[in-house]
Scaffold this motif. Structure first.
Motif, mmCIF file in Angstrom:
data_model
loop_
_atom_site.group_PDB
_atom_site.id
_atom_site.type_symbol
_atom_site.label_atom_id
_atom_site.label_comp_id
_atom_site.label_asym_id
_atom_site.label_seq_id
_atom_site.Cartn_x
_atom_site.Cartn_y
_atom_site.Cartn_z
ATOM 1 N N LEU A 209 0.855 -1.189 0.000
ATOM 2 C CA LEU A 209 0.000 0.000 0.000
ATOM 3 C C LEU A 209 0.893 1.241 0.000
ATOM 4 N N PRO A 210 0.484 2.363 -0.593
ATOM 5 C CA PRO A 210 -0.770 2.531 -1.307
ATOM 6 C C PRO A 210 -0.677 2.197 -2.797
ATOM 7 N N ALA A 211 0.528 1.808 -3.295
ATOM 8 C CA ALA A 211 0.702 1.608 -4.738
ATOM 9 C C ALA A 211 -0.250 0.542 -5.305
ATOM 10 N N HIS A 212 -0.376 -0.596 -4.622
ATOM 11 C CA HIS A 212 -1.210 -1.678 -5.151
ATOM 12 C C HIS A 212 -2.677 -1.469 -4.797
ATOM 13 N N ARG A 213 -3.440 -1.033 -5.791
ATOM 14 C CA ARG A 213 -4.850 -0.741 -5.553
ATOM 15 C C ARG A 213 -5.625 -1.996 -5.170
ATOM 16 N N VAL A 219 -8.167 -4.977 1.600
ATOM 17 C CA VAL A 219 -8.260 -4.464 2.967
ATOM 18 C C VAL A 219 -9.647 -3.886 3.205
ATOM 19 N N SER A 220 -10.139 -3.130 2.231
ATOM 20 C CA SER A 220 -11.454 -2.523 2.357
ATOM 21 C C SER A 220 -12.533 -3.594 2.542
ATOM 22 N N LEU A 231 -16.727 -7.105 14.396
ATOM 23 C CA LEU A 231 -15.368 -7.367 14.864
ATOM 24 C C LEU A 231 -14.517 -6.112 14.746
ATOM 25 N N ASN A 232 -13.612 -5.990 15.679
ATOM 26 C CA ASN A 232 -12.622 -4.936 15.692
ATOM 27 C C ASN A 232 -11.501 -5.308 14.702
ATOM 28 N N VAL A 233 -10.844 -4.304 14.074
ATOM 29 C CA VAL A 233 -9.821 -4.613 13.056
ATOM 30 C C VAL A 233 -8.483 -3.936 13.344
ATOM 31 N N THR A 234 -7.426 -4.730 13.333
ATOM 32 C CA THR A 234 -6.063 -4.204 13.424
ATOM 33 C C THR A 234 -5.328 -4.528 12.131
ATOM 34 N N ALA A 235 -4.577 -3.559 11.594
ATOM 35 C CA ALA A 235 -3.716 -3.841 10.447
ATOM 36 C C ALA A 235 -2.290 -4.050 10.958
ATOM 37 N N ALA A 245 -1.967 6.247 6.590
ATOM 38 C CA ALA A 245 -3.057 7.121 6.149
ATOM 39 C C ALA A 245 -4.121 6.325 5.389
ATOM 40 N N VAL A 246 -3.678 5.423 4.501
ATOM 41 C CA VAL A 246 -4.633 4.606 3.748
ATOM 42 C C VAL A 246 -5.455 3.722 4.688
ATOM 43 N N LEU A 247 -4.781 3.097 5.648
ATOM 44 C CA LEU A 247 -5.468 2.183 6.566
ATOM 45 C C LEU A 247 -6.475 2.935 7.433
ATOM 46 N N ARG A 248 -6.117 4.159 7.804
ATOM 47 C CA ARG A 248 -7.062 5.002 8.548
ATOM 48 C C ARG A 248 -8.288 5.287 7.675
ATOM 49 N N ASP A 249 -8.023 5.670 6.413
ATOM 50 C CA ASP A 249 -9.139 5.999 5.520
ATOM 51 C C ASP A 249 -10.023 4.780 5.231
ATOM 52 N N LEU A 250 -9.420 3.591 5.228
ATOM 53 C CA LEU A 250 -10.201 2.382 4.948
ATOM 54 C C LEU A 250 -10.979 1.913 6.176
ATOM 55 N N GLY A 251 -10.731 2.536 7.312
ATOM 56 C CA GLY A 251 -11.560 2.252 8.483
ATOM 57 C C GLY A 251 -11.003 1.271 9.501
#
Ligand code: C2E
Ligand code: MG
Ligand code: MG
Ligand code: MG
Length: 291
Positions: A209-213, A219-220, A231-235, A245-251
């Motif tokens: 991430l973030p290059a590989h859409r 993840v989304s 369920l709660n999610v951890t990356a 930033a991407v992971l935050r935006d994806l929730g």
């Protein structure tokens, strides 16, 4: 003939296989005495809540230093430990040590959970529930502060036993996370048969991430599925501010990785969090503030 040698010679006596077998045997023999010789230790790596910036949970990770083998990574010795059953005393040592260390945490870690990786072999032990209960009693750690990390292999079998053990431990307040999610062989449908509290998205989906859409789409999808199952999610494996930033935006709810804090000894957690997490979390709020 070559066919015979293929069957009798090559499978048993290929030099690299002998090396592999020898290495396994050396690891195995040294592992048997690792606890009594005080060669094992734990490091801890926090998971950071993306709303508050606080560590909600710190994962215990085994470290083994042996005089003959040097530092051996868990990826090299856990499979051997599982195959030989040595994972039972080692896993018990890790659980007890993690609970004891977490009970001594102070400051912003005073209410943090401690997450302990548990192998399927351990969970299938007849007395696993009693073991966990007695370690909680002995160390004084509140069950609400203990999280157990399981892997997907457990879900495939769908037998009743692990589920019963999970139900019993959850009834006293222990929670469960599904580790390395997305890499196993289980169908997503199996998930609803198990009382999980959290999914940990494997770092394989975070790395590019973030290059590989495509990875962002995966993840989304995982986050949305986790949401619908409550369920709660951890990356896992977050190494860059862009990934964060991407992971935050994806929730995602929490992030874990070298960017936020490397795995460190218990007594260095607060110091490392202050040094490493703050810039990462502060940087995160900047684009949001501009928008
Ligand atoms: P895991 O539970 O998925 O732990 C995450 C692994 O990723 C850890 O490797 C951690 O050091 C590493 N890691 C954390 N952040 C980053 C990052 O930003 N980038 C990268 N590239 N890696 C990161 P470690 O400590 O070598 O452990 C490997 C695996 O060994 C663990 O994977 C877990 O499956 C197993 N393991 C470790 N301790 C225990 C234990 O006490 N019991 C059992 N059964 N398994 C354990
Ligand atoms: Mg884990
Ligand atoms: Mg993991
Ligand atoms: Mg992993």
């Amino acid at each position: 003939t070559s066919k015979d040698s293929g069957r009798n010679c090559c499978t048993l006596f290929r030099p690299e296989m002998t090396d592999f077998a020898l290495e396994q045997l050396t690891v195995e023999n040294n592992l048997r005495t690792a606890i009594e010789r005080n060669e094992l230790s734990l490091v801890f790596q926090p998971e950071i809540d993306l709303l508050t910036g606080q560590p909600t949970c710190c994962e215990a990770l085994l470290r083994w230093h042996n005089p003959e083998l040097g530092s051996v990574s868990p990826d090299r010795f856990i499979p051997t430990a599982e195959r030989t059953g040595i994972i039972l005393p080692i896993g018990e040592w890790a659980l007890r040590t993690a609970c004891r260390e977490a009970q001594a945490w102070t400051g912003e870690l005073a209410h943090s959970r401690v997450a302990v990786n548990v192998s399927e072999v351990q969970l299938r032990q007849a007395n696993f529930c009693n073991l966990v209960r007695s370690i909680l009693n002995e160390t004084g750690l509140s069950p609400q502060r203990l999280e157990l990390e399981l892997t997907e292999s457990l879900l495939v079998s769908r037998e009743g036993e692990p589920r019963r053990i999970m139900d019993e431990l959850r009834s006293i307040g222990v929670s469960f996370a599904l580790d390395d999610f997305g890499t196993g062989y289980s169908s997503l449908g199996y998930l609803r048969h198990f009382p999980m509290d959290k999914l940990k998205i494997d770092r394989a989906f975070v790395r590019d991430l973030p290059a590989h859409r495509e990875d962002a789409s995966i993840v989304s999808a995982l986050v949305n599925m986790a949401r619908s199952l409550n369920l709660n999610v951890t990356a896992e494996g977050v190494e860059t501010a862009e990934q964060l930033a991407v992971l935050r935006d994806l929730g995602c709810d929490q992030v874990q990785g070298y960017l936020l804090c490397r795995p460190v000894e218990s007594h260095r957690l607060i110091e490392c969090l202050q040094a490493e997490r703050s810039p990462a979390v502060l940087a995160l709020s900047e684009p949001a503030a501009e928008a």
